[in-house]
Design an enzyme around this catalytic site. Structure first.
Site, PDB file in Angstrom:
ATOM      1  N   HIS A   1       1.082  -1.196  -0.180  1.00  0.00           N
ATOM      2  CA  HIS A   1      -0.292   0.208  -0.261  1.00  0.00           C
ATOM      3  C   HIS A   1       0.944   1.224   0.167  1.00  0.00           C
ATOM      4  O   HIS A   1       1.796   1.495   0.691  1.00  0.00           O
ATOM      5  CB  HIS A   1      -1.210  -0.062   1.053  1.00  0.00           C
ATOM      6  CG  HIS A   1      -2.145   1.109   1.107  1.00  0.00           C
ATOM      7  ND1 HIS A   1      -2.061   2.201   2.847  1.00  0.00           N
ATOM      8  CD2 HIS A   1      -2.878   1.466  -0.216  1.00  0.00           C
ATOM      9  CE1 HIS A   1      -3.104   2.530   2.256  1.00  0.00           C
ATOM     10  NE2 HIS A   1      -2.808   2.394   0.867  1.00  0.00           N
TER      11      HIS A   1
ATOM     12  N   HIS B   1       5.582  18.527 -15.008  1.00  0.00           N
ATOM     13  CA  HIS B   1       6.601  17.493 -15.235  1.00  0.00           C
ATOM     14  C   HIS B   1       7.602  17.685 -14.097  1.00  0.00           C
ATOM     15  O   HIS B   1       8.394  16.316 -14.379  1.00  0.00           O
ATOM     16  CB  HIS B   1       7.437  18.051 -17.054  1.00  0.00           C
ATOM     17  CG  HIS B   1       7.794  16.949 -16.991  1.00  0.00           C
ATOM     18  ND1 HIS B   1       7.181  15.961 -17.274  1.00  0.00           N
ATOM     19  CD2 HIS B   1       8.822  16.691 -17.766  1.00  0.00           C
ATOM     20  CE1 HIS B   1       8.296  15.051 -18.118  1.00  0.00           C
ATOM     21  NE2 HIS B   1       8.727  15.474 -18.463  1.00  0.00           N
TER      22      HIS B   1
ATOM     23  N   TYR C   1       4.759  14.029 -21.902  1.00  0.00           N
ATOM     24  CA  TYR C   1       4.478  13.760 -21.062  1.00  0.00           C
ATOM     25  C   TYR C   1       3.188  12.697 -20.986  1.00  0.00           C
ATOM     26  O   TYR C   1       2.798  12.616 -20.011  1.00  0.00           O
ATOM     27  CB  TYR C   1       3.228  15.289 -21.062  1.00  0.00           C
ATOM     28  CG  TYR C   1       4.646  16.993 -21.080  1.00  0.00           C
ATOM     29  CD1 TYR C   1       5.314  17.077 -19.818  1.00  0.00           C
ATOM     30  CD2 TYR C   1       4.035  17.987 -22.152  1.00  0.00           C
ATOM     31  CE1 TYR C   1       6.413  17.935 -20.237  1.00  0.00           C
ATOM     32  CE2 TYR C   1       4.939  18.602 -22.135  1.00  0.00           C
ATOM     33  CZ  TYR C   1       6.098  18.435 -21.190  1.00  0.00           C
ATOM     34  OH  TYR C   1       6.751  20.136 -21.322  1.00  0.00           O
ATOM     35  N   ALA C   2       3.868  11.502 -21.700  1.00  0.00           N
ATOM     36  CA  ALA C   2       2.966  10.078 -21.285  1.00  0.00           C
ATOM     37  C   ALA C   2       4.107   9.744 -20.820  1.00  0.00           C
ATOM     38  O   ALA C   2       4.960   8.816 -20.446  1.00  0.00           O
ATOM     39  CB  ALA C   2       2.963   9.731 -23.050  1.00  0.00           C
ATOM     40  N   ASN C   3       3.470   9.883 -18.984  1.00  0.00           N
ATOM     41  CA  ASN C   3       4.193   9.522 -17.798  1.00  0.00           C
ATOM     42  C   ASN C   3       3.327   9.407 -17.325  1.00  0.00           C
ATOM     43  O   ASN C   3       2.287  10.015 -16.604  1.00  0.00           O
ATOM     44  CB  ASN C   3       5.743  10.388 -17.345  1.00  0.00           C
ATOM     45  CG  ASN C   3       6.634  10.429 -18.655  1.00  0.00           C
ATOM     46  OD1 ASN C   3       7.027   9.590 -19.242  1.00  0.00           O
ATOM     47  ND2 ASN C   3       6.570  11.864 -19.287  1.00  0.00           N
TER      48      ASN C   3
END
Length: 129
Positions: A20, A96, A118-120
């Site tokens: 968790h 970012h 920004y594909a994170n």
């Protein structure tokens, strides 16, 4: 041999060890990998595998309680942003630079071949009970 879920042995092992609030990052091919954070590199050519393909498959096999994205994605990559907003968990936005800094806390970074801005995403582990 596994019959269902993620069959990549490195990803499956990391998911089995997550507790968790532990975090993992799914990254495009340009995100810097912080020193000391393991990287599972799935990329094999520019654009493949796609970021959302990996994210959606991972979420079939993993309980996420929240995700973190870069706020810049809204304007710079609306297609991927739209797909992320369809997820059934809360989304926190960071800059970012903040996302890159936070990725240092990840148990692993899964690198895709995605080559759009920004594909994170940082995925935080939930619990199944």
């Amino acid at each position: 041999m596994k019959k269902h879920g993620i069959i990549n042995r490195d990803i499956a092992a990391v998911l089995a060890k997550m507790g968790h609030t532990d975090q993992l990052t799914i990254a495009d091919c340009g995100l810097p990998i912080p020193e000391g954070v393991p990287c599972i590199d799935l990329s094999y050519t520019i654009g493949k595998p796609e970021f959302t393909e990996i994210l959606l498959e991972l979420l079939k096999d993993f309980q996420a309680e929240k995700v973190y994205i870069a706020s810049e994605i809204k304007e710079e990559n609306p297609t991927v942003y739209s797909e992320i907003t369809q997820l059934e968990c809360p989304i926190d936005e960071l800059t970012h630079d903040q996302l890159k800094e936070r990725s240092r806390q990840s148990k692993v970074i899964i690198r895709t071949g995605e080559a759009t801005p920004y594909a994170n995403i940082i995925v935080q582990s939930g619990v199944i009970f």
